[in-house]
Design an enzyme around this catalytic site. Sequence first.
Site, PDB file in Angstrom:
ATOM      1  N   GLN A   1       0.820  -1.216   0.000  1.00  0.00           N
ATOM      2  CA  GLN A   1       0.000   0.000   0.000  1.00  0.00           C
ATOM      3  C   GLN A   1       0.857   1.271   0.000  1.00  0.00           C
ATOM      4  O   GLN A   1       0.323   2.368  -0.126  1.00  0.00           O
ATOM      5  CB  GLN A   1      -0.932   0.012   1.220  1.00  0.00           C
ATOM      6  CG  GLN A   1      -1.861  -1.180   1.285  1.00  0.00           C
ATOM      7  CD  GLN A   1      -2.716  -1.324   0.037  1.00  0.00           C
ATOM      8  OE1 GLN A   1      -3.320  -0.363  -0.422  1.00  0.00           O
ATOM      9  NE2 GLN A   1      -2.730  -2.518  -0.533  1.00  0.00           N
ATOM     10  N   CYS A   2       2.154   1.129   0.129  1.00  0.00           N
ATOM     11  CA  CYS A   2       3.077   2.258   0.249  1.00  0.00           C
ATOM     12  C   CYS A   2       3.799   2.491  -1.078  1.00  0.00           C
ATOM     13  O   CYS A   2       4.461   1.593  -1.599  1.00  0.00           O
ATOM     14  CB  CYS A   2       4.093   1.958   1.351  1.00  0.00           C
ATOM     15  SG  CYS A   2       5.451   3.143   1.463  1.00  0.00           S
ATOM     16  N   GLY A   3       3.674   3.703  -1.616  1.00  0.00           N
ATOM     17  CA  GLY A   3       4.333   4.039  -2.879  1.00  0.00           C
ATOM     18  C   GLY A   3       5.844   3.919  -2.808  1.00  0.00           C
ATOM     19  O   GLY A   3       6.480   3.440  -3.755  1.00  0.00           O
TER      20      GLY A   3
ATOM     21  N   ARG B   1       6.623   0.267  -3.011  1.00  0.00           N
ATOM     22  CA  ARG B   1       6.418  -0.256  -4.375  1.00  0.00           C
ATOM     23  C   ARG B   1       7.545   0.192  -5.299  1.00  0.00           C
ATOM     24  O   ARG B   1       8.059  -0.604  -6.099  1.00  0.00           O
ATOM     25  CB  ARG B   1       5.066   0.206  -4.929  1.00  0.00           C
ATOM     26  CG  ARG B   1       3.881  -0.456  -4.273  1.00  0.00           C
ATOM     27  CD  ARG B   1       2.585  -0.157  -5.017  1.00  0.00           C
ATOM     28  NE  ARG B   1       2.302   1.257  -5.189  1.00  0.00           N
ATOM     29  CZ  ARG B   1       1.579   2.007  -4.360  1.00  0.00           C
ATOM     30  NH1 ARG B   1       1.057   1.468  -3.263  1.00  0.00           N
ATOM     31  NH2 ARG B   1       1.365   3.280  -4.618  1.00  0.00           N
TER      32      ARG B   1
END
Length: 140
Positions: free
Chosen positions: A11-13, A16
């Site tokens: 969920q964390c850019g 990712r």
Amino acid sequence: MSQITIYHNPQCGTSRNTLELIRNSGEEPTVIEYLKTPPDRTALVRLIKDMGIEVRALLRIKGTPYEELGLDDTSLTDDQLIDAMMAHPILINRPIVVTPLGTRLCRPSEAVLDLLPQEQRGSFVKEDGQVVIDENGRRV
């Protein structure tokens, strides 16, 4: 089996982007979604030691129960802070990457480039549009 491990939150850019930079070097890391499978206390302590950081430096504040738990209290011991991270893994900042070249909290995501044994294989643009690697695989 990969020699690279990422403690990842999909969920964390930043997490990712870090994962994709690892893959852009031709490596497929071991991905540990630490919210589903948190490290045990021994592993967490080892990660902190290997990163060479203070326990408090690994605490995530935004989007966590940090304030509710009173973790800004500077009298709390390292053991108390680790207890909080064990009880609430969302407090562990991410992504943490472990490679043969070291262990690091990769914020910003391009910090992972210093840990990768292989060069980047092509261009890379972060999710926010920032060019990090050019078409020749070189850091911008």
